[in-house]
Design a protein around this motif. Structure first.
Motif, PDB file in Angstrom:
ATOM      1  N   LYS A 152       9.618  12.835  -0.492  1.00 40.84           N
ATOM      2  CA  LYS A 152       8.246  12.768  -1.337  1.00 40.84           C
ATOM      3  C   LYS A 152       8.514  12.981  -2.992  1.00 40.84           C
ATOM      4  CE  LYS A 152       6.061  14.387   2.922  1.00 40.84           C
ATOM      5  NZ  LYS A 152       5.378  15.647   3.648  1.00 40.84           N
TER       6      LYS A 152
ATOM      7  N   SER B 203      10.832   1.447   9.469  1.00 42.63           N
ATOM      8  CA  SER B 203      10.779   1.656   8.001  1.00 42.63           C
ATOM      9  C   SER B 203      10.894   0.699   7.139  1.00 42.63           C
ATOM     10  CB  SER B 203      11.502   3.058   7.654  1.00 42.63           C
ATOM     11  OG  SER B 203      12.647   2.460   7.758  1.00 42.63           O
TER      12      SER B 203
ATOM     13  N   SER C  55       0.762  -1.264  -0.016  1.00 41.91           N
ATOM     14  CA  SER C  55      -0.001   0.064  -0.225  1.00 41.91           C
ATOM     15  C   SER C  55       0.824   1.246  -0.172  1.00 41.91           C
ATOM     16  CB  SER C  55      -0.972   0.040   1.199  1.00 41.91           C
ATOM     17  OG  SER C  55      -0.234  -0.039   2.153  1.00 41.91           O
ATOM     18  N   LYS C  56       1.762   1.499   0.898  1.00 40.00           N
ATOM     19  CA  LYS C  56       2.845   2.123   0.966  1.00 40.00           C
ATOM     20  C   LYS C  56       4.280   1.906   1.428  1.00 40.00           C
ATOM     21  CE  LYS C  56      -0.102   6.281   2.365  1.00 40.00           C
ATOM     22  NZ  LYS C  56      -0.381   7.330   3.034  1.00 40.00           N
TER      23      LYS C  56
ATOM     24  N   ARG D  29       7.252   2.642   3.714  1.00 39.81           N
ATOM     25  CA  ARG D  29       7.569   3.520   4.843  1.00 39.81           C
ATOM     26  C   ARG D  29       9.023   3.732   4.598  1.00 39.81           C
ATOM     27  NH1 ARG D  29       6.763   0.077   9.561  1.00 39.81           N
ATOM     28  NH2 ARG D  29       7.708  -1.471   8.347  1.00 39.81           N
TER      29      ARG D  29
ATOM     30  N   SER E  32       3.498   5.345  -3.930  1.00 44.95           N
ATOM     31  CA  SER E  32       2.953   6.078  -2.592  1.00 44.95           C
ATOM     32  C   SER E  32       4.060   5.759  -1.488  1.00 44.95           C
ATOM     33  CB  SER E  32       1.782   5.589  -2.399  1.00 44.95           C
ATOM     34  OG  SER E  32       1.150   6.177  -0.998  1.00 44.95           O
ATOM     35  N   CYS E  33       4.309   6.857  -0.507  1.00 46.14           N
ATOM     36  CA  CYS E  33       5.329   6.825   0.783  1.00 46.14           C
ATOM     37  C   CYS E  33       4.566   7.190   1.762  1.00 46.14           C
ATOM     38  CB  CYS E  33       6.513   7.133   0.198  1.00 46.14           C
ATOM     39  SG  CYS E  33       6.672   8.929   0.137  1.00 46.14           S
ATOM     40  N   GLU E  34       5.083   6.830   2.724  1.00 49.41           N
ATOM     41  CA  GLU E  34       4.790   7.186   4.185  1.00 49.41           C
ATOM     42  C   GLU E  34       6.238   7.765   4.729  1.00 49.41           C
ATOM     43  OE1 GLU E  34       3.490   6.006   8.771  1.00 49.41           O
ATOM     44  OE2 GLU E  34       3.200   4.542   7.185  1.00 49.41           O
ATOM     45  N   VAL E  35       6.248   8.943   4.998  1.00 53.20           N
ATOM     46  CA  VAL E  35       7.541   9.738   5.507  1.00 53.20           C
ATOM     47  C   VAL E  35       7.577   9.556   7.029  1.00 53.20           C
ATOM     48  CG1 VAL E  35       9.173  11.454   5.559  1.00 53.20           C
ATOM     49  CG2 VAL E  35       7.951  10.804   3.444  1.00 53.20           C
ATOM     50  N   ILE E  36       8.665   9.053   7.675  1.00 53.23           N
ATOM     51  CA  ILE E  36       8.777   9.117   9.138  1.00 53.23           C
ATOM     52  C   ILE E  36      10.212  10.062   9.214  1.00 53.23           C
ATOM     53  CG2 ILE E  36       9.307   7.709  11.237  1.00 53.23           C
ATOM     54  CD1 ILE E  36       8.094   5.088   9.428  1.00 53.23           C
TER      55      ILE E  36
END
Length: 204
Positions: free
Chosen positions: A122, A150, A109-110, A112, A131-135
């Motif tokens: 991004k 991650s 889904s994404k 990390r 699609s990414c989730e940035v931590i």
């Protein structure tokens, strides 16, 4: 007198040595000094020693006429500055890294991603259509995939030794970075003679 913001640490000393060689400093600041400012004995230049992430802010806001900072920080912050010279010091690269078996295009889904560079990260993943989730982290970025925080990281790499020591592999270079001279836009015109002389001497 020109006020120049420098990032604390190795890059500050490299920058000071260049300024000394070009006769902008008549003496180097003491390496063991805890003072955050240094004025050259000839009163030609005042140095401010700040965190690398803050150099652009000091210059953009006019607290310093100019500064020296990495291209990675300039690009990440999208600052309104003039960057007339690549000083070709402090070379490193912003890279995507993870475990050797990491597949960037695996179905998930994404992705990390742990990083100190959320905006550049991004942009990179958007350009790949992923699609990414940035931590956002501020240090020890390599630890994030090891403990499952991650899937991968985006961080500065010089030799790659830290990645290798932690079982990670550099996958792709996102941005090549070297130190640049940056100037405040107002000072670039109000102090054009002094800054012009500085720029010319650093170019030669």
């Amino acid at each position: 007198m020109l006020t120049l913001a420098l990032p604390k640490g190795r890059l500050a000393m490299e920058s000071a040595e260049i300024l000394l060689s070009k006769a902008w400093l008549s003496a180097l600041p003491p390496e063991d000094s805890k003072e955050l400012t240094y004025t050259s004995p000839d009163n030609r230049l005042r140095l401010l020693f700040v965190r690398s992430q803050d150099v652009c802010t000091y210059v953009e806001e006019g607290a310093a006429d100019a500064g020296i900072v990495g291209w990675d920080i300039i690009k990440e912050g999208k600052f309104d500055l003039i960057a007339p010279i690549d000083l070709k010091i402090g070379a490193c690269r912003l890279s995507l890294a993870s475990f050797p078996d990491f597949d960037l295009f695996a179905k998930r889904s994404k992705v990390r991603v742990a990083t100190k560079y959320p905006e550049l990260t991004k942009e990179y993943f958007f350009s790949k259509g992923i699609s990414c989730e940035v931590i956002k982290l501020y240090g020890s970025i390599e630890l994030a995939p090891i403990v499952g925080l991650s899937d991968c990281i985006v961080d500065l790499v010089s030799t790659g030794g830290t990645l290798k020591a932690n079982g990670l592999k550099e996958i792709e270079v996102i941005l090549e970075s070297t130190a640049r001279l940056i100037c405040n836009r107002s000072a670039f015109y109000s102090k054009q003679n002094e800054l012009g002389t500085l720029i010319e001497s650093l170019e030669n």
